[in-house]
Design an enzyme around this catalytic site. Structure first.
Site, PDB file in Angstrom:
ATOM      1  N   SER A 189       7.000  -0.603   0.517  1.00  0.00           N
ATOM      2  CA  SER A 189       7.796  -1.609   1.227  1.00  0.00           C
ATOM      3  C   SER A 189       9.079  -1.929   0.442  1.00  0.00           C
ATOM      4  CB  SER A 189       6.915  -2.846   1.450  1.00  0.00           C
ATOM      5  OG  SER A 189       7.453  -3.663   2.434  1.00  0.00           O
ATOM      6  N   ASP A 343       5.113  -0.281  12.743  1.00  0.00           N
ATOM      7  CA  ASP A 343       5.852  -0.855  11.629  1.00  0.00           C
ATOM      8  C   ASP A 343       7.332  -0.874  11.982  1.00  0.00           C
ATOM      9  OD1 ASP A 343       7.007  -1.525   9.215  1.00  0.00           O
ATOM     10  OD2 ASP A 343       6.160   0.141   8.081  1.00  0.00           O
ATOM     11  N   HIS A 373       2.209  -1.854   9.105  1.00  0.00           N
ATOM     12  CA  HIS A 373       2.885  -1.985   7.811  1.00  0.00           C
ATOM     13  C   HIS A 373       1.966  -2.650   6.784  1.00  0.00           C
ATOM     14  CE1 HIS A 373       6.378  -2.290   5.183  1.00  0.00           C
ATOM     15  NE2 HIS A 373       5.856  -3.436   4.774  1.00  0.00           N
TER      16      HIS A 373
END
Ligand code: NAG
Length: 403
Positions: A189, A343, A373
């Protein structure tokens, strides 16, 4: 009708409001995903209300909640774990006990959390680093770069870079018995964002002699020029990482001024004079057909406000690694990119896959069709996501063969 009835009614509405979120049918462990999503939503709402009432900053409240999840550095029979500092940046260091005399591989890990949250001491990250160290018999350096809102761009990047640069010195590699040709940088991320930026910067740093062998980017955020990509349109409402939160994270990375957040919400933050950068995120060119999913490309509008000129950080490749010419990508190490179907950041990762391939960088792309995600953070009971375990296993297995 008695108090019980009304109590029941209110409770049902709350449960329905929090639990029910339209999670696609084919998401693995769908009910668990809904439940975790409900917790996220509730935490977000508490933080929003507390912030509106003037108690504390939104991120500080979430930080306090996640801090309950921290775990101290505990060594076991396989790995020695310590908290220390590299170049004055705190890191959690994992040194395997196995084969003490042989040269080892090393993974420098950058955690996620939108540049505002997260820590190497969070249980999920601590366990991931421990497993990585054990299974690869590798030294793992998990970096605690400073966070927003207290520290803004480029502090997060610079802390990460300082650690990588420190570690890549011959004398440091020697101290930890690490083979210089077998070092990788990895992150998920926002950590994937930092990893990509660090790898790019290293290419052009004459002071660094040792080269990275691999970069791993797990569902990374790589740009904020176009927050209306197909993946944003499709998944912007999911409670695992709603668009509103991504926008908040991005804007917090650069400033407290909420006008940047407001401009980003409507995709109007890019100053007209920077519109040539749109070519780097033009998904009609960079997404393979199967990922366009019937969407029609429209050029993002330019901001009429001056906010983009005031906080130009988001146009900087150290914050948005997609915004560079091919020349700057050439020579990047072997790359492993993970993307997830559900995501908002899916298209960032896929566009980078295309860009890297075009620049001649060897890329392995692992796309998880069945999850959301952040899935890899859920590999501990009771919140185990099978897809998260699979992503982690594939990633560590791949590193084992390639690092
Ligand atoms: C995006 O790509 C399409 C197709 O190649 C092209 O027609 C369009 O002009 C491009 N727009 C921008 C802003 O790069």
């Amino acid at each position: 009708m008695g108090i019980k009835f009304w109590g029941f009614l209110v409770a049902s509405v709350l449960v329905a409001y929090y639990i029910y979120s339209p999670i696609p049918e084919n998401v693995e462990n769908r009910w668990k995903v809904m439940l975790i999503g409900a917790v996220f939503k509730a935490v977000g709402d508490v933080a929003t209300i507390a912030e509106k009432l003037g108690f504390a900053h939104y991120m500080d409240i979430i930080m306090k909640i996640t801090a309950m999840d921290y775990t101290p550095p505990v060594s076991d029979e396989k790995v020695i774990v310590t908290d220390t500092r590299f170049n004055n940046v705190p890191v959690r260091l994992y040194v395997p006990k196995g084969q003490p005399d042989s040269l080892k591989r090393a993974v420098i890990f950058l955690h996620g959390g939108g540049w505002c949250l997260g820590a190497s001491s969070m249980k999920s990250y601590d366990h991931l680093s421990r497993r990585t160290s054990e299974r690869l018999n590798a030294v793992v350096v998990s970096v605690d770069y400073r966070l927003a809102p207290k520290y803004r761009f480029p502090v997060q990047f610079e802390d990460s870079y300082a650690v990588v640069k420190y570690f890549l010195q011959s004398k440091v590699l020697e101290r930890y018995n690490v083979e210089p040709s077998r070092v990788c940088v990895s992150g998920d991320s926002a950590g994937g964002n930092l990893a990509a930026a660090v790898a790019q910067q290293l290419l052009h740093d004459p002071e660094v002699k040792v080269k990275l062998k691999i970069q791993v980017l797990i569902y990374p955020a790589l740009q904020t020029l176009d927050l209306n990509l197909p993946s944003y349109k499709e998944n912007g409402h999911l409670s695992f990482l709603p668009k509103s939160l991504v926008v908040r994270f991005w804007s917090e990375y650069f400033t407290t001024d909420t006008s940047l957040k407001i401009a980003m919400e409507t995709n109007q933050h890019v100053p007209a004079e920077s519109s040539d950068l749109f070519k780097f995120v033009n998904w009609s060119n960079w997404l393979p057909e199967r990922f366009k999913r019937g969407h029609i490309y429209t050029t993002p509008s330019h901001g009429s406000s001056k906010v983009g000129q005031k906080y130009p950080g988001f146009l900087d490749p150290r914050a948005a690694p997609l915004l560079v010419d091919d020349v700057k990508l050439r020579g990047l190490p072997l790359t492993y990119i993970v993307t997830c179907q559900y995501d908002v950041l899916r298209n960032d990762g896929i566009m980078y896959v295309s860009r890297l391939k075009k620049a001649g960088v060897p890329v392995i792309h692992e796309h998880a069709e069945d999850t959301v995600h952040g899935a890899m953070a859920f590999t501990e009971s009771p919140f185990i996501l099978t897809a998260g375990q699979r992503i982690e296993n594939n990633y560590i297995e791949w590193l084992n063969e390639n690092l």
